[in-house]
Design an enzyme around this catalytic site. Structure first.
Site, PDB file in Angstrom:
ATOM      1  N   PHE A  45     -36.963  33.998-125.607  1.00 62.75           N
ATOM      2  CA  PHE A  45     -37.199  35.539-125.806  1.00 62.75           C
ATOM      3  C   PHE A  45     -36.102  36.242-126.360  1.00 62.75           C
ATOM      4  O   PHE A  45     -34.974  36.259-125.971  1.00 62.75           O
ATOM      5  CB  PHE A  45     -37.360  35.964-124.440  1.00 62.75           C
ATOM      6  CG  PHE A  45     -38.157  37.330-124.255  1.00 62.75           C
ATOM      7  CD1 PHE A  45     -39.439  37.657-124.348  1.00 62.75           C
ATOM      8  CD2 PHE A  45     -37.192  38.608-124.013  1.00 62.75           C
ATOM      9  CE1 PHE A  45     -39.988  38.755-124.474  1.00 62.75           C
ATOM     10  CE2 PHE A  45     -37.677  39.692-124.236  1.00 62.75           C
ATOM     11  CZ  PHE A  45     -39.298  39.852-124.307  1.00 62.75           C
TER      12      PHE A  45
ATOM     13  N   ARG B 275     -32.842  47.578-128.261  1.00 60.69           N
ATOM     14  CA  ARG B 275     -33.416  47.780-129.676  1.00 60.69           C
ATOM     15  C   ARG B 275     -32.497  48.160-130.617  1.00 60.69           C
ATOM     16  O   ARG B 275     -32.685  47.549-131.663  1.00 60.69           O
ATOM     17  CB  ARG B 275     -34.705  48.698-129.759  1.00 60.69           C
ATOM     18  CG  ARG B 275     -35.954  48.559-128.849  1.00 60.69           C
ATOM     19  CD  ARG B 275     -36.976  49.542-129.147  1.00 60.69           C
ATOM     20  NE  ARG B 275     -38.074  49.694-128.062  1.00 60.69           N
ATOM     21  CZ  ARG B 275     -39.145  48.805-128.139  1.00 60.69           C
ATOM     22  NH1 ARG B 275     -39.378  47.911-129.080  1.00 60.69           N
ATOM     23  NH2 ARG B 275     -40.046  49.008-127.043  1.00 60.69           N
TER      24      ARG B 275
ATOM     25  N   ASP C 238     -45.938  36.065-131.787  1.00 54.40           N
ATOM     26  CA  ASP C 238     -45.609  35.073-130.582  1.00 54.40           C
ATOM     27  C   ASP C 238     -47.060  34.285-130.422  1.00 54.40           C
ATOM     28  O   ASP C 238     -46.997  33.237-131.135  1.00 54.40           O
ATOM     29  CB  ASP C 238     -45.008  35.895-129.659  1.00 54.40           C
ATOM     30  CG  ASP C 238     -44.692  35.320-128.317  1.00 54.40           C
ATOM     31  OD1 ASP C 238     -44.197  34.218-128.526  1.00 54.40           O
ATOM     32  OD2 ASP C 238     -44.721  35.792-127.212  1.00 54.40           O
TER      33      ASP C 238
ATOM     34  N   GLU D 213     -44.713  43.892-138.549  1.00 52.77           N
ATOM     35  CA  GLU D 213     -44.620  43.410-137.204  1.00 52.77           C
ATOM     36  C   GLU D 213     -43.010  43.064-137.033  1.00 52.77           C
ATOM     37  O   GLU D 213     -42.505  42.340-137.937  1.00 52.77           O
ATOM     38  CB  GLU D 213     -45.647  42.475-136.976  1.00 52.77           C
ATOM     39  CG  GLU D 213     -46.950  42.821-136.144  1.00 52.77           C
ATOM     40  CD  GLU D 213     -46.478  43.172-134.601  1.00 52.77           C
ATOM     41  OE1 GLU D 213     -45.359  43.505-134.455  1.00 52.77           O
ATOM     42  OE2 GLU D 213     -47.515  43.558-133.642  1.00 52.77           O
ATOM     43  N   ASP D 214     -42.691  42.812-135.860  1.00 52.51           N
ATOM     44  CA  ASP D 214     -41.497  42.394-135.179  1.00 52.51           C
ATOM     45  C   ASP D 214     -41.598  41.202-135.341  1.00 52.51           C
ATOM     46  O   ASP D 214     -40.851  40.100-135.661  1.00 52.51           O
ATOM     47  CB  ASP D 214     -40.788  43.343-134.095  1.00 52.51           C
ATOM     48  CG  ASP D 214     -42.009  43.146-132.850  1.00 52.51           C
ATOM     49  OD1 ASP D 214     -43.018  42.655-132.906  1.00 52.51           O
ATOM     50  OD2 ASP D 214     -41.539  43.738-131.805  1.00 52.51           O
TER      51      ASP D 214
HETATM   52  P1  5GP Z   1     -48.139  38.146-129.168  1.00 53.72           P
HETATM   53  O1  5GP Z   1     -47.996  37.153-128.092  1.00 53.72           O
HETATM   54  O2  5GP Z   1     -49.505  38.993-129.217  1.00 53.72           O
HETATM   55  O3  5GP Z   1     -48.104  37.709-130.826  1.00 53.72           O
HETATM   56  O4  5GP Z   1     -46.964  39.267-129.284  1.00 53.72           O
HETATM   57  C1  5GP Z   1     -47.063  40.640-128.601  1.00 53.72           C
HETATM   58  C2  5GP Z   1     -45.682  41.332-128.654  1.00 53.72           C
HETATM   59  O5  5GP Z   1     -44.983  40.879-127.672  1.00 53.72           O
HETATM   60  C3  5GP Z   1     -45.029  41.410-130.078  1.00 53.72           C
HETATM   61  O6  5GP Z   1     -45.340  42.224-130.883  1.00 53.72           O
HETATM   62  C4  5GP Z   1     -43.717  41.954-129.138  1.00 53.72           C
HETATM   63  O7  5GP Z   1     -43.663  43.283-129.152  1.00 53.72           O
HETATM   64  C5  5GP Z   1     -43.633  40.983-127.883  1.00 53.72           C
HETATM   65  N1  5GP Z   1     -42.863  39.668-127.933  1.00 53.72           N
HETATM   66  C6  5GP Z   1     -43.172  38.555-128.148  1.00 53.72           C
HETATM   67  N2  5GP Z   1     -42.323  37.762-128.114  1.00 53.72           N
HETATM   68  C7  5GP Z   1     -41.215  38.361-128.018  1.00 53.72           C
HETATM   69  C8  5GP Z   1     -39.755  38.063-127.861  1.00 53.72           C
HETATM   70  O8  5GP Z   1     -39.161  36.862-127.867  1.00 53.72           O
HETATM   71  N3  5GP Z   1     -38.908  39.134-127.731  1.00 53.72           N
HETATM   72  C9  5GP Z   1     -39.436  40.433-127.471  1.00 53.72           C
HETATM   73  N4  5GP Z   1     -38.629  41.563-127.206  1.00 53.72           N
HETATM   74  N5  5GP Z   1     -40.757  40.878-127.521  1.00 53.72           N
HETATM   75  C10 5GP Z   1     -41.560  39.698-127.816  1.00 53.72           C
END
Ligand code: 5GP
Length: 191
Positions: free
Chosen positions: A167, A180, A118, A114-115
């Site tokens: 972010f 990206r 969050d 995963e990237d």
């Molecule tokens: P979750 O809140 O469900 O853990 O994150 C869902 C998705 O939101 C992540 O896989 C990512 O694609 C996007 N995301 C969350 N935080 C960030 C951030 O700081 N920057 C970016 N570009 N995407 C984010």
């Protein structure tokens, strides 16, 4: 593809500059940490058959492509597309698979790449979904973790960096599908 005598492509100074972002994690720091993670995975998965590395589209693609070149073991790559409903910057916890794996993972040793974790909703859903497919094992490798935003308990087995509640963009992470291809990780500075 260029001919053998073609010159190398010129350097791309525009995507090396942090502007309009502030740099949070440098190209060098990313490369060093990715190499460490790859070495750790190589040690932990040595001797295990049927290792499948699953990239979560699209944010993990740059990380995954660097990471797997530091995994000195046979492994198969696959990809899964996931999208959260609602505003892209606010995770709703309602997740949809937009593109499924190309092969079953039953009996395989799965590493999900995963990237960023969050709120944790996306990856929690994904891990639950993949677990129903009866892999031999399943571990999570995330480049980034924002613990301040956590809403779901998620065990990150392999983590690149813990980051503050900002972010972030670059090295696979986007703003409206752009940026990206920045080689570093940056964030939007407060005006
Ligand atoms: P979750 O809140 O469900 O853990 O994150 C869902 C998705 O939101 C992540 O896989 C990512 O694609 C996007 N995301 C969350 N935080 C960030 C951030 O700081 N920057 C970016 N570009 N995407 C984010």
């Amino acid at each position: 593809m260029g001919s053998p005598s073609s010159p190398r492509p010129a350097a791309l100074p525009w995507n090396r500059s942090p502007a309009p972002f502030a740099e949070l994690i440098s190209v060098e720091a990313i490369a060093a940490r990715v190499a460490e993670l790859g070495a750790q995975l190589t040690a932990d998965y040595a001797g295990k058959p049927d290792v499948v590395v699953i990239g979560v589209l699209k944010g993990s693609v740059i990380f995954l492509s660097d990471l797997v070149r530091h995994i000195a073991l046979p492994c198969v790559l696959d990809f899964i597309g996931i999208s959260s409903y609602g505003d892209a910057s606010v995770s709703s916890g309602v997740v949809q698979i937009t593109q499924d794996l190309s092969r079953p993972i039953e009996g395989k040793h799965v590493i999900v790449v995963e990237d960023i974790v969050d709120t944790g909703h996306t990856v929690a859903y994904l891990l639950e979904n993949l677990a129903t497919r009866r892999p031999a094992s399943i571990k999570l490798c995330s480049l980034l973790h924002k613990p301040d935003r956590s809403e779901r308990e998620v065990k990150i087995d392999y983590l690149g960096f813990t980051i503050p509640n900002k972010f972030v963009v670059g090295y696979g992470l986007d703003i409206s599908q752009q940026y990206r291809n920045l080689p570093f990780i940056g964030f939007v500075q407060d005006p």
